[in-house]
Design an enzyme around this catalytic site. Structure first.
Site, PDB file in Angstrom:
ATOM      1  N   GLU A   1     -10.447  17.295  -7.054  1.00 12.50           N
ATOM      2  CA  GLU A   1     -12.040  17.725  -6.565  1.00 12.50           C
ATOM      3  C   GLU A   1     -11.666  18.813  -5.958  1.00 12.50           C
ATOM      4  OE1 GLU A   1     -15.013  15.943  -2.644  1.00 12.50           O
ATOM      5  OE2 GLU A   1     -13.095  15.895  -2.275  1.00 12.50           O
ATOM      6  N   HIS A   2     -10.791  19.314  -4.905  1.00 11.87           N
ATOM      7  CA  HIS A   2     -10.202  20.788  -4.428  1.00 11.87           C
ATOM      8  C   HIS A   2      -9.000  21.032  -5.013  1.00 11.87           C
ATOM      9  CE1 HIS A   2     -13.332  18.111  -1.470  1.00 11.87           C
ATOM     10  NE2 HIS A   2     -13.830  19.533  -1.607  1.00 11.87           N
TER      11      HIS A   2
END
Length: 428
Positions: free
Chosen positions: A323-324
């Site tokens: 996601e990040h």
């Protein structure tokens, strides 16, 4: 927490097994959700109010289920001034970032004389699910509603579980221009947005995070309405060298771990001593962190440290598809430019992922559970659709028509062929 050495002969096997582990153990809620959806579909507002009494212990009516304009104003006024200022600051940056995503309509005439093109139009109505309790975040409102507003969506309907509504959430709704808020949560709220229920009119798409019941409802209702994604637990990968302050990197890893015991935080570094320092800093921070119980469980059960040459980090990041991802390095682009699969990338030593969660302007609604391999974060493209435009005159149709007839006949579709051939000079 797992530790991996890239130099180990069995690294790839162990790393793949780690990635394949299922995080969290959501209950099998699909059958229960199916019943809720069918009840709301067939019984409407009566079922919705009944579920609110049974599940949320509140007695609402068709008249009191909507949050009034006065309540929104009161909540905004109750929000501390510094939080209101931060909400306005964040909203302005989110609005500016997403305004740059607006695509242009296209129109041209090709060599055959056919007029072609496409045009973009916004959705008419969108529903935004905002969780309650500890997860009632004003940033959720901004990240979902502001892009819809920028896209030109006519109606934005927000649902959130009943009870005391967080003032900051109401302040964010006001800032985002959301005036339609319903005090209903869970799968029944998703059903109400999809099918309509009493005063709640149906929408075209539903966005926003939620628990296992909300996610199951969105999955089942896809096709009745559009949905943004099926969100999983939060994730972060931090690629860092030993020039970083270990405490900074520890804080970055904990920033996602605190969301959920099933969240995942992974450190990739080429220095074992630095990795040990980060682990120690995490242990110290967990002693005083208010969200330490969830963060500790996340780090213990799903965290990882990978000792590997930094040049290998882009391939490792792509395998994780997080996601990040942060590249806390000098000249981070030398590595980040090689990354293909990530929801959002944060570059340099003073660009923590938390900036993206709130005020950078980019969206924090991002693909999880390795979905970054095929999916992007929320944007105005989630709130608009493209329609193709085609126009022939007799001369251009004379060029396209015979080929249409040939292909239609080859596919065994005589009415298709007839539709073209009757317009040709030779008739049918």
């Amino acid at each position: 927490m797992r530790r991996f050495l890239f130099s180990d002969p069995d690294f790839q096997t162990a790393f793949k097994a780690f990635l394949d582990e299922r995080r969290g153990s959501p209950a099998d809620v699909d059958a229960a959700v199916a019943g809720v959806l069918e009840a709301v579909r067939t019984q409407g507002i009566e079922a919705l109010l009944d579920y609110s009494r049974r599940f949320d212990k509140v007695d609402l009516t068709a008249e009191t289920i909507r949050v009034t304009a006065e309540e929104i104003e009161a909540g905004a006024a109750e929000t501390p001034a510094d939080v209101r200022e931060a909400i306005a600051f964040a909203a302005a940056r989110i609005r500016a970032y997403h305004s740059r995503q607006r695509p242009a309509d296209q129109a041209w005439t090709d060599e055959a004389g056919v007029e072609l093109g496409w045009r973009w139009t916004p959705l008419e109505a969108v529903g935004v699910y905002v969780p309650g309790g500890r997860a009632a975040y004003p940033s959720t409102v901004l990240m979902n509603a502001v892009p819809a507003q920028v896209a030109g969506v006519d109606r934005i309907a927000m649902v959130t579980p009943p009870g005391k509504l967080q003032p900051a959430v109401l302040a964010a709704a006001k800032e985002a221009g959301v005036t339609e808020i319903w005090r209903v949560g869970g799968a029944q709220a998703v059903a109400a947005l999809a099918y309509g229920a009493g005063p709640i009119q149906p929408v075209d798409k539903i966005v926003g995070p939620g628990n296992a019941y909300v996610t199951a409802a969105k999955r089942r209702l896809y096709g009745v309405v559009g949905i943004d994604a099926l969100a999983g637990p939060s994730e972060i990968v931090v690629v860092a060298d030993n020039k970083n302050n270990p405490d900074w990197i520890a804080a970055d890893l904990l920033s996602q771990a605190e969301h959920d015991p099933a969240a995942q935080s992974i450190l990739i570094t080429d220095d074992e001593a630095f990795a040990a320092a980060v682990e120690q800093a995490i242990a110290e921070r967990l002693k005083t962190l208010a969200t330490g119980e969830d963060a500790a469980a996340s780090w213990r059960d799903h965290g990882a440290v990978i000792i590997a040459p930094l040049d290998e980090s882009p391939a490792l990041v792509d395998a994780i598809a997080p996601e990040h991802v942060e590249f806390a390095l000098d000249n981070p682009e030398r590595l980040s430019d090689r990354v293909r699969h990530a929801g959002a990338i944060f570059l340099g030593r003073v660009t923590p992922e938390a900036i993206g969660d709130y005020v950078a302007g980019s969206n924090h609604v991002l693909p999880t559970s390795r979905a970054a391999r095929f999916q992007s974060g929320l944007s105005i493209y989630d709130f608009i659709k493209r329609t193709s435009i085609v126009k022939c005159d007799p001369a251009s149709f004379a060029v396209l028509g015979p080929h249409t007839v040939a292909l239609a006949k080859a596919e065994g579709l005589p009415a298709h062929a007839l539709s073209a051939s009757v317009r040709l000079p030779s008739g049918d």
